[in-house]
Design a protein around this motif. Structure first.
Motif, PDB file in Angstrom:
ATOM      1  N   ARG A   1      41.815  49.609  37.792  1.00  0.00           N
ATOM      2  CA  ARG A   1      40.993  48.724  37.231  1.00  0.00           C
ATOM      3  C   ARG A   1      41.498  47.903  36.355  1.00  0.00           C
ATOM      4  O   ARG A   1      41.243  46.586  36.067  1.00  0.00           O
TER       5      ARG A   1
ATOM      6  N   CYS B   1      37.106  49.337  41.409  1.00  0.00           N
ATOM      7  CA  CYS B   1      38.228  48.681  40.334  1.00  0.00           C
ATOM      8  C   CYS B   1      37.612  47.512  39.867  1.00  0.00           C
ATOM      9  O   CYS B   1      38.104  46.635  39.022  1.00  0.00           O
ATOM     10  N   GLY B   2      36.266  47.466  39.810  1.00  0.00           N
ATOM     11  CA  GLY B   2      35.581  46.146  39.230  1.00  0.00           C
ATOM     12  C   GLY B   2      35.640  44.736  39.728  1.00  0.00           C
ATOM     13  O   GLY B   2      35.371  43.891  39.166  1.00  0.00           O
TER      14      GLY B   2
END
Length: 356
Positions: free
Chosen positions: A269, A302-303
């Protein structure tokens, strides 16, 4: 379970057999009746007899005398007023439309017991019903008024019997044959079934009919139905409180996010966040690709969102291709295409390098 209030077929046959014994002494018939039915069960057969006696055409004259004798003698051990059929017996003795022979017989039954309770006139029961009818002399009998008999043999005088609208509206258990003229004598021999002859209107086995009535007459009768419709609901007023019925059957909903490891993909991330701002060094790119290869589901943690995909394409096309490969079978691919057309994957896909 509701107890049956009528005679069974076998008991009906026994009672009807006693009614047909017109040549036997009445005291023998009464003795057989008390041996068939115990004192506690006298009411049901006597009630059936009382229903038959209400229609003068159902029984012959001798059968009616036997029926009245049974109604009287079934409760002879008690005082006359305790007999549940005493009003019927008194009414029969005062019925001006009945035969004088029947009225005199019923009156003599009432006179069997003196006012002091001692018995007299037992000679009446030693005769048979047929002998009584044959030897009857109407000139020696005087019939008193009904009020006098009520005062003598009943506790209370009922000048006007109670009239119930439901009882008056009830259908009788026995109805007259509409095809037979009202003045016709149904006991005449012309109504008997003749072998080989066509049955006449009103003909048939009368004894079989009486036997069927004995086994089917019930205490309830066939009265009108008591209709009690459900009342309508009142309209709800604006200022009226609403009645709530709380339901306790609640289902538990599982929180899928509970106890989830939030540290999963933290390194990826952070690297994706850097990749959106600028090119990653080869070592960082290798780390991201390796993590995604080992755990393809990291792409969901991972956003990265579809709106951020163009930035990833411009700065790190290799990582963008890997991410799109992981999302190819997911619902998010539609959103990714929507925002991905703004950028074009071109060139050799080699990672940009700033020379440092």
């Amino acid at each position: 379970m509701k107890k049956r209030a009528s005679l069974g077929f076998e008991d009906s046959k026994a009672v009807f057999g006693l009614l047909r014994a017109e040549q036997r002494p009445l005291e023998e018939i009464v003795s057989d009746f008390t041996s068939i039915f115990s004192h506690a069960f006298h009411f049901i057969p006597c009630f059936s007899l009382s229903l038959l006696l209400q229609d003068k055409k159902m029984l012959s004259s001798t059968q009616r005398l036997i029926a009245f004798a049974l109604l009287h003698q079934a409760y002879a051990s008690q005082k006359p007023s305790a007999n549940p059929f005493i009003n019927l017996i008194i009414s029969a003795a005062c019925d001006v439309e009945a035969e004088k022979c029947e009225r005199a017989f019923v009156l003599q039954l009432l006179q069997l017991f003196g006012s002091d309770g001692s018995t007299s006139g037992k000679e009446l029961l030693k005769q048979s019903a047929a002998d009584y009818v044959k030897n009857f002399d109407p000139s020696v009998h005087v019939f008193p008024q009904q009020e006098q008999l009520q005062q003598q043999y009943a506790d209370k005088v009922h000048p006007e019997p109670y009239s119930s609208p439901f009882k008056d509206g009830s259908i009788k258990n026995v109805v007259a044959d509409p095809d037979v003229p009202s003045g016709c004598d149904t006991n005449s021999s012309e109504f008997d079934l003749q072998p080989g002859a066509k049955p006449k209107v009103g003909s048939g086995d009368k004894d079989e009919t009486v036997l069927g009535l004995l086994s089917n007459l019930a205490l309830e009768g066939l009265g009108p139905h008591w209709s009690r419709p459900i009342p309508p609901r009142l309209p709800v007023q604006d200022d009226e409180l609403v009645w709530l019925n709380p339901v306790d059957n609640h289902e538990l909903l599982w929180d899928d996010g509970m106890c989830v490891d939030t540290s999963r993909g933290a390194a990826v991330r952070d690297l994706i966040a850097k990749a959106l701002k600028g090119p990653l060094v080869p070592a960082q790119q290798e780390q991201v690709l390796l993590e995604l290869a080992n755990d393809p589901k990291l792409v969901y943690h991972c956003g990265l969102t579809p709106r951020k995909l163009p930035e990833l394409v411009e700065n790190n096309p290799l990582i963008a291709v890997e991410v799109l490969t992981k999302l190819i079978n997911s619902p998010e691919i539609a959103d990714a295409r929507q925002y991905g057309h703004e950028s074009t994957l071109h060139g050799s896909c080699e990672p940009p390098y700033n020379g440092r």
